[in-house]
Design an enzyme around this catalytic site. Structure first.
Site, PDB file in Angstrom:
ATOM      1  N   CYS A  96       2.993  -5.379   5.907  1.00 43.06           N
ATOM      2  CA  CYS A  96       3.672  -4.602   4.869  1.00 43.06           C
ATOM      3  C   CYS A  96       4.462  -5.499   3.919  1.00 43.06           C
ATOM      4  O   CYS A  96       4.595  -5.178   2.738  1.00 43.06           O
ATOM      5  CB  CYS A  96       4.571  -3.533   5.487  1.00 43.06           C
ATOM      6  SG  CYS A  96       5.955  -4.137   6.464  1.00 43.06           S
ATOM      7  N   HIS A 172      10.413  -1.670   7.433  1.00 45.33           N
ATOM      8  CA  HIS A 172       9.284  -1.551   6.522  1.00 45.33           C
ATOM      9  C   HIS A 172       9.652  -2.116   5.154  1.00 45.33           C
ATOM     10  O   HIS A 172      10.798  -1.990   4.704  1.00 45.33           O
ATOM     11  CB  HIS A 172       8.908  -0.069   6.404  1.00 45.33           C
ATOM     12  CG  HIS A 172       7.693   0.201   5.596  1.00 45.33           C
ATOM     13  ND1 HIS A 172       6.502  -0.474   5.765  1.00 45.33           N
ATOM     14  CD2 HIS A 172       7.459   1.117   4.595  1.00 45.33           C
ATOM     15  CE1 HIS A 172       5.611  -0.008   4.911  1.00 45.33           C
ATOM     16  NE2 HIS A 172       6.168   0.944   4.190  1.00 45.33           N
TER      17      HIS A 172
END
Length: 321
Positions: A96, A172
């Site tokens: 990510c 994230h």
């Protein structure tokens, strides 16, 4: 599924911005660097202009639902935008961070020299839908190889990850960047780009700070684990243009530090530590035999216990060796 992608740890500070800057340079990107932002203050972003986007690291998910069936809590899904901007679905969980920085770069190709290989990749994937762009990204030998080169060397397997015993929080990375006059939030875990309204490069600092403040406000007041990195022009270029020798020297020194830190990431020191330990034990044996080794071990354990006690609130400073 990791798909052969190693995890790049989400450590903050100079290490993280050094990793990201070196990563994109190894992909062929020129005249771009990352800077860590310590406050959600638009004036801090303005000082970094030209600014291409920001990368936001946060605990995932938020303490309340991030999106409803009708759309996100802030902004709105723009399903048609994927035909005009680079947006890829995230298909690899370990990538990510790399995907977030590519989300900025691929959408700022008119302002940034992303290099021939990244230009070819962009041209190839722009005709694909987001889910296939994600697959193309995950299958890119170049991007995967550069990404993996910045993963920390891990000589020991973490069995807790296999048994499910670990209880770590998940974090994230996502990207914010102005494209075609719109501020977009690009998160590969969402079904489409999220539009936050009209925005250009000049208004981007104030606009993105407002969006991020609303996002952070959705967390509990005790949650402070956020990190924000700005993607801007190489500050050494600015220093040379303005003849700022002090800034140039500082940025050159920063690059040397990044190079050293990134080199350390690629190596483990288990063998080195083993040799040092053997050397110390051998010296202790020569000084007093087994009793000297036992005394050294006992004293080391006592210092460790005293240090742990101090960390839990004990008094005084503790010398550690």
């Amino acid at each position: 599924m990791s798909g052969g992608w190693n995890t790049i740890e989400s450590d903050a500070g100079s290490t993280q911005k050094g990793v990201f800057t070196s990563l994109i340079e190894n992909l062929g990107v020129k005249d771009v660097q990352f800077e860590e932002l310590l406050t959600l203050d638009a004036s801090e972003l303005v000082t970094l202009q030209p600014l291409y986007g920001v990368i936001f690291l946060f605990k995932y998910p938020t303490d309340r639902p991030y999106a409803t069936p009708d759309g996100p809590l802030d902004g709105g899904f723009d399903h048609d935008a994927s035909e005009q901007i680079f947006f890829a679905a995230q298909t690899i969980q370990n990538a990510c961070a790399t995907q977030a920085l590519l989300s900025v770069l691929m959408n700022q190709a008119s302002h940034v020299d992303i290099g021939s290989q990244m230009r070819d990749f962009r041209e190839f994937t722009m005709i694909l839908p987001p889910e296939f762009r994600g697959e193309a990204l995950s299958n890119s030998d170049l991007i995967r190889g550069v990404h993996n080169s910045f993963a920390r060397s891990s000589p020991f397997a973490d069995e807790t990850q296999r048994t499910g015993e670990a209880d770590d929080d998940a974090f994230h990375f996502i990207a914010y960047t102005p494209v075609n006059g719109i501020l977009y939030e690009l998160d590969g875990l969402q079904p489409a780009p999220i539009s936050h309204g009209p925005c250009d490069l000049d208004s981007f600092p104030a606009k993105v700070v407002d969006v991020l403040r609303r996002r952070v406000a959705r967390y509990e007041a005790t949650e402070i684990r956020f990190n924000l990195l700005a993607m801007c022009r190489d500050l050494r270029t600015r220093a040379r243009e303005f003849g700022d020798d002090e800034l140039l020297a500082r940025e050159d020194r920063k690059r040397r530090d990044w190079h050293f830190e990134n080199a350390l990431r690629r190596h483990n020191f288990v063998g080195f530590a083993g040799e040092v330990l053997k050397g110390v034990v051998d010296r202790k044996l020569k000084e007093g035999g087994d009793s000297a080794v036992d005394k050294w071990v006992d004293e080391s354990l006592e210092r460790r216990k005293a240090a742990e006690k101090a960390l839990r609130g004990g008094d005084g400073d503790v010398e550690m060796e």
